[in-house]
Design an enzyme around this catalytic site. Structure first.
Site, PDB file in Angstrom:
ATOM      1  N   SER A  90      26.014  33.647  32.008  1.00 26.38           N
ATOM      2  CA  SER A  90      24.988  32.677  32.382  1.00 26.38           C
ATOM      3  C   SER A  90      24.490  32.935  33.807  1.00 26.38           C
ATOM      4  O   SER A  90      23.970  34.015  34.083  1.00 26.38           O
ATOM      5  CB  SER A  90      25.541  31.264  32.194  1.00 26.38           C
ATOM      6  OG  SER A  90      24.509  30.310  32.185  1.00 26.38           O
ATOM      7  N   ASP A 143      22.380  29.949  21.090  1.00 24.41           N
ATOM      8  CA  ASP A 143      22.562  29.534  22.487  1.00 24.41           C
ATOM      9  C   ASP A 143      21.637  28.354  22.760  1.00 24.41           C
ATOM     10  O   ASP A 143      20.420  28.477  22.704  1.00 24.41           O
ATOM     11  CB  ASP A 143      22.235  30.707  23.418  1.00 24.41           C
ATOM     12  CG  ASP A 143      22.610  30.442  24.863  1.00 24.41           C
ATOM     13  OD1 ASP A 143      22.518  29.280  25.318  1.00 24.41           O
ATOM     14  OD2 ASP A 143      22.975  31.408  25.553  1.00 24.41           O
ATOM     15  N   HIS A 157      26.353  28.943  23.789  1.00 26.37           N
ATOM     16  CA  HIS A 157      26.205  29.490  25.133  1.00 26.37           C
ATOM     17  C   HIS A 157      27.546  29.894  25.749  1.00 26.37           C
ATOM     18  O   HIS A 157      27.594  30.806  26.568  1.00 26.37           O
ATOM     19  CB  HIS A 157      25.515  28.449  26.026  1.00 26.37           C
ATOM     20  CG  HIS A 157      25.236  28.930  27.405  1.00 26.37           C
ATOM     21  ND1 HIS A 157      24.272  29.878  27.673  1.00 26.37           N
ATOM     22  CD2 HIS A 157      25.790  28.608  28.597  1.00 26.37           C
ATOM     23  CE1 HIS A 157      24.239  30.111  28.980  1.00 26.37           C
ATOM     24  NE2 HIS A 157      25.156  29.360  29.566  1.00 26.37           N
TER      25      HIS A 157
END
Length: 171
Positions: free
Chosen positions: A31, A119, A157
């Site tokens: 991320s 995600d 995610h």
């Protein structure tokens, strides 16, 4: 700050390298950390002439502006006037760019991009765009790989690292 994150990663790299002998060191970012990983890898390559063993980007984005514009949580706010100025431009004014899309144009180490189709934070299209940018820039196209994980795995995610096939993919 972006510069602070990058400096921290470089210090960690130096620490690990001093203790690892000839072992390969790779950068793995998840991320927000994907921008930090590409910043540090680029800085090592350009300023020290050192190439990391590989860069793995899990649930990445192209740059922080694109992430802010596409992150699902901002969906409701995008319709209001001033969104770009108040949110997106403020990140640039604060010196936050995390330009992975620019960084991958310079890198030459192996690059693996991982993204789950489900995600819910950063859309997979950002990972695809980053892959396409890298693929275009890399002389050795075989060093750039993009792996997607289907929705039915439910990795979202945060859970790509739980996939039992991941060690084989990274190898």
């Amino acid at each position: 700050s972006e510069n602070g994150f990058t400096t921290d990663v470089l210090a960690l790299y130096d620490w690990a390298k001093a203790r690892s002998g000839n072992s390969t060191i790779l950068f793995w970012g998840h991320s927000l950390g994907t921008g930090i990983a590409t910043n540090a890898a680029r800085k090592l390559q350009e300023e020290r002439g050192v190439q990391v063993g590989a860069v793995v980007l899990e649930s990445p984005y192209t740059n922080i502006r694109d992430a802010g514009a596409n992150i699902h949580i901002t969906l409701i706010y995008r319709q209001f006037p001033g969104f770009e100025y108040l949110i997106l431009d403020s990140m640039a004014r604060a010196g936050m760019f995390f330009p992975s899309d620019e960084n991958v144009k310079v890198l030459s180490c192996p690059l693996l991009i991982l993204h789950a189709e489900d995600d819910g934070v950063l859309p997979p299209k950002l990972g695809r765009q980053l892959y396409e940018t890298a693929r275009e820039a890399y002389k050795d196209k075989s060093k750039v790989k993009f792996v997607t994980f289907p929705e039915n795995l439910g990795l979202g995610h945060d859970y790509i690292s739980f996939n039992p096939e991941l060690p084989a993919l990274v190898k």
